[in-house]
Design an enzyme around this catalytic site. Structure first.
Site, PDB file in Angstrom:
ATOM      1  N   GLU A 115       0.611  -1.647   0.109  1.00  8.02           N
ATOM      2  CA  GLU A 115       0.017   0.417   0.017  1.00  8.02           C
ATOM      3  C   GLU A 115       0.752   1.025   0.353  1.00  8.02           C
ATOM      4  O   GLU A 115       1.488   0.803   0.317  1.00  8.02           O
ATOM      5  CB  GLU A 115      -0.717   0.156   1.154  1.00  8.02           C
ATOM      6  N   ARG A 193      -2.262  -7.828  13.087  1.00  4.94           N
ATOM      7  CA  ARG A 193      -2.209  -6.828  14.192  1.00  4.94           C
ATOM      8  C   ARG A 193      -1.151  -7.400  15.466  1.00  4.94           C
ATOM      9  O   ARG A 193      -1.488  -8.349  15.229  1.00  4.94           O
ATOM     10  CB  ARG A 193      -3.387  -6.658  14.799  1.00  4.94           C
TER      11      ARG A 193
HETATM   12 ZN    ZN Z   1      -2.080  -1.437   6.728  1.00  3.85          ZN
END
Ligand code: ZN
Length: 310
Positions: A115, A193
């Protein structure tokens, strides 16, 4: 396109207050602007196809929409996902796998996630996490996680409006509070995460951590000095190319029949015209330009991100 809105524990009201978008609550974190994903679809905004989902458009119009080369490479899987993100509070510290790791860890067909972020706004003192502040061995990383000592190894970077960050899969990252960004990424929702500041989710339970998978995919080399990318040179990844354009007057975009184009307005306003139709464009708007659009004319004073499949 009209976005799919996402409530998040760390979200806020900026997507409404700044862009005039309809938000479901005061903790709205993301607008999925151009999205054809099972977790969220953007839809056509206005005109005869109003309300049609992006996936339905791709399925129906195929290469006329995505382009001959994109159809050849990706079929009817739409390869990119474009979001605005309002980080009213810190996002969790996380990492994404690459395509190969995603297939290994999640099963065939799972897509990785590389990203990039373009910062539209940042409050004074805003920071984000980009990688570690020193090289770590796998054992050092595991120890830090077990002892809850990860925070001392995070590489916090000061953030200013106009900054750009390229985040290849494997880069540890976290958007800090007070930052509004446009995100361009592979069409994937796979997040591992690592650390969530011991917060509770919107359901009142701690959000799930994915420590083992994160350790397996994270880049343990410190990226000191190479955190920020130059958006005016263009961000070139294996998946997308993004350039910032400052339009003052008229700008013509000649669209190749090989690939669609995406224009994200990140400042100012004006008009956008193609096929005899003229529409207003302003900060916070995202346009998906079909590969068969020919020439698109943009007029006004505005800053755009132009992105397409590489
Ligand atoms: Zn990310």
């Amino acid at each position: 396109m009209r976005p799919a809105m996402k409530e998040m524990v760390w979200g806020g009201r900026l997507l409404r207050d700044r862009f005039g978008k309809e938000i479901p609550s005061d903790s709205t974190g993301e607008a999925w602007e151009i999205a054809a994903h099972p977790h969220g679809q953007s839809v056509v905004d206005g005109g005869p196809l109003d309300g049609t989902s992006l996936q339905a458009l791709v399925d129906q119009y195929r290469e006329a929409l995505v382009g001959t080369k994109v159809l050849e490479s990706y079929g009817t899987y739409f390869p990119l996902l474009i979001k605005f993100i309002d980080a009213n509070q810190n996002l969790s510290v996380q990492v994404h796998p690459n395509d190969q790791q995603a297939a290994q860890l999640e099963g065939p067909g799972a897509s990785g996630k590389t990203e990039m972020w373009y910062v539209l706004d940042a409050k004074p003192g805003a920071k984000l996490v980009y990688g570690f502040n020193q090289d770590l061995t796998a054992e050092e990383l595991r120890n830090a996680l077990e002892q809850g000592a990860l925070e001392s190894f995070l590489n916090w970077v000061n953030v200013y409006p106009g900054d750009t960050f390229y985040i290849p899969a494997g880069t540890l990252h976290a958007i800090g509070s007070g930052i509004l960004i446009a995100e361009i990424q592979q069409n994937s929702d796979l997040t591992y995460r690592v650390y969530d500041y011991n917060r509770l989710g919107l359901d009142g339970k701690p959000r799930q951590l994915h420590v083992e998978k994160a350790v397996a995919v994270v880049d343990r080399k410190a990226p000191i000095g190479r955190e920020k990318a130059d958006i005016d040179q263009g961000v070139i990844s294996p998946f997308f190319e993004t350039l910032r354009l400052k339009v003052d007057g008229t700008w013509n975009l000649a669209v190749s029949p090989e690939r669609f184009e995406i224009l994200i307005c990140v400042g100012g306003s004006g008009t956008i015209a193609t096929g005899g139709q003229t529409m207003p464009i302003k900060e916070g708007d995202s346009f998906l330009i079909p590969a068969t659009a020919g020439t698109v004319q943009v007029e006004g004073q505005l800053t755009l991100l132009q992105t397409h499949v590489n």
